[in-house]
Every structure is written in C-alpha cells, then in structure tokens.
Design a protein around this motif. Structure first.
Motif, PDB file in Angstrom:
ATOM      1  N   GLY A  49       0.778  -1.235   0.000  1.00 26.75           N
ATOM      2  CA  GLY A  49       0.000   0.000   0.000  1.00 26.75           C
ATOM      3  C   GLY A  49       0.809   1.284   0.000  1.00 26.75           C
ATOM      4  N   ILE A  50       2.081   1.208  -0.402  1.00 22.89           N
ATOM      5  CA  ILE A  50       2.886   2.430  -0.482  1.00 22.89           C
ATOM      6  C   ILE A  50       3.568   2.520  -1.841  1.00 22.89           C
ATOM      7  CG2 ILE A  50       3.280   2.593   2.005  1.00 22.89           C
ATOM      8  CD1 ILE A  50       6.156   1.549   1.456  1.00 22.89           C
ATOM      9  N   HIS A  54       7.100   7.142  -0.803  1.00 21.50           N
ATOM     10  CA  HIS A  54       6.884   6.869   0.618  1.00 21.50           C
ATOM     11  C   HIS A  54       8.059   6.074   1.186  1.00 21.50           C
ATOM     12  CE1 HIS A  54       2.592   7.049  -0.912  1.00 21.50           C
ATOM     13  NE2 HIS A  54       2.691   8.086  -0.104  1.00 21.50           N
ATOM     14  N   ASP A  89       0.688  11.443   3.856  1.00 22.95           N
ATOM     15  CA  ASP A  89       0.285  10.069   3.513  1.00 22.95           C
ATOM     16  C   ASP A  89       0.774   9.074   4.561  1.00 22.95           C
ATOM     17  OD1 ASP A  89      -0.804  11.036   1.119  1.00 22.95           O
ATOM     18  OD2 ASP A  89       0.823  10.245  -0.148  1.00 22.95           O
ATOM     19  N   ARG A  92      -1.273   9.370   7.721  1.00 21.03           N
ATOM     20  CA  ARG A  92      -2.603   8.770   7.540  1.00 21.03           C
ATOM     21  C   ARG A  92      -2.552   7.247   7.631  1.00 21.03           C
ATOM     22  NH1 ARG A  92      -3.617  12.853   4.059  1.00 21.03           N
ATOM     23  NH2 ARG A  92      -2.740  11.780   2.277  1.00 21.03           N
ATOM     24  N   LYS A  93      -1.465   6.673   7.135  1.00 17.48           N
ATOM     25  CA  LYS A  93      -1.308   5.217   7.140  1.00 17.48           C
ATOM     26  C   LYS A  93      -0.747   4.703   8.471  1.00 17.48           C
ATOM     27  CE  LYS A  93      -0.413   5.070   2.143  1.00 17.48           C
ATOM     28  NZ  LYS A  93      -1.481   4.209   1.692  1.00 17.48           N
ATOM     29  N   LEU A  95       2.308   5.183   9.576  1.00 17.66           N
ATOM     30  CA  LEU A  95       3.688   4.746   9.386  1.00 17.66           C
ATOM     31  C   LEU A  95       4.710   5.743   9.915  1.00 17.66           C
ATOM     32  CD1 LEU A  95       3.244   3.384   5.758  1.00 17.66           C
ATOM     33  CD2 LEU A  95       3.120   2.109   7.912  1.00 17.66           C
ATOM     34  N   GLN A 115       4.696   0.542  13.416  1.00 19.10           N
ATOM     35  CA  GLN A 115       4.025   0.004  12.229  1.00 19.10           C
ATOM     36  C   GLN A 115       4.839   0.319  10.973  1.00 19.10           C
ATOM     37  OE1 GLN A 115      -0.034   1.340  11.804  1.00 19.10           O
ATOM     38  NE2 GLN A 115      -0.239   0.465   9.760  1.00 19.10           N
TER      39      GLN A 115
END
Length: 161
Positions: A49-50, A54, A89, A92-93, A95, A115
C-alpha cells in the motif's frame, strides 16, 4: 559550415541507443536504469500500500531517526510541498508521526512508527527476490561493482547524502 568541416550537429545528437557516445548518453542510461529498477521495486511495494516516494522517506527515517521535513526533502530529492504530501500520507497510514522539536516551535521532526518499521522490514523481504531479478544478467561480483560505481558517481566527494 565549410566543405572541409565535418557536420558535428548530427554526430552529437542524443539517442536512446545503448552504448551511445553522445554527452547525454550516461544520463539517458541512468534514467533507463532508474525506470527499470523503480518498476521492479514497485512490484514489492504495491501489495503493502505504499509507493517509492513513501519508501524513500522511510529509508531516511530508519537510517537517521527523527528528521525535520526540510532535511527529508533534501535527502529524497523532493521539494517542500512534495515532502509534506508524502509525510501526510505516511501519517494517515500510521507509518510516521510529526513531533515537535524542542527549542523550535516552528519545526516538526518526522519519526517512523513501529508500524512503519514493520512495513519497512516487510518491504525488504518482498523486494529481495525482485532485486535479484534486477541484477540477474550481471556476472559474479558485478552487482557489488555496480553499486560501488554508482555510489562513487552519486557521491563524488566520498560523502553520503
């Protein structure tokens, strides 16, 4: 141009042919190598998902620890607005997080979360076989030689970014 002078305009035109002799050949070759490597590495990151942008920030955070956005931008070759979007981003994730810097209320440092570290490690596991595929056409010792040459090319003073 005189009849005795060679026509240098066509001899120095950049092309995308491998082993081109123009002054732009090295830059074009590096660009093609980047596109190939980026495409292959995106295969490893997509399921997580990155994107590469990122992951570039996560690499800096793992390497340097908490880092102010200005330094993240410089380390990743991004601009101020671009790095803000990437950090947004990542936040939001879950990370990465922004934290206040003691002594300067205006500056925020970005820190990787547990995470984020887990995802970083998972990306490396996923990318291992893909990275091997990238250098499969090279002979013994050549992947290391390529890394050494590119490092010296990118950091001619012997330092790191």
């Amino acid at each position: 141009m005189t009849a005795d002078a060679p026509d240098r305009t066509t001899a120095s035109r950049a092309t995308d042919r491998p082993r081109g002799a123009t002054p732009f050949a090295l830059g074009l070759l590096l660009r093609q190598a980047h596109w190939r490597a980026a495409t292959v590495m995106m295969e490893a990151l997509r399921p997580l998902g990155i994107e590469l942008r990122h992951f570039a920030v996560l690499i800096v955070l793992v390497d340097r620890g908490p880092t102010v956005q200005r330094d993240l931008a410089a380390a990743t070759g991004s601009d101020k607005a671009g790095i803000m979007r990437v950090v947004d981003d990542l936040e939001r994730k879950g990370l990465a997080v922004r934290k206040s810097v003691p002594g300067d209320r205006r500056v925020r440092a970005v820190e990787i979360t547990p995470q984020g570290v887990e995802l970083f490690d998972a990306a490396h596991v996923a990318a291992e076989s893909l990275a091997e595929r990238l250098v499969a056409a090279l002979g013994p010792g050549e992947p290391e030689q390529l890394r050494d040459l590119l490092t010296r090319f990118a950091y001619p003073s012997g330092g790191e970014a």
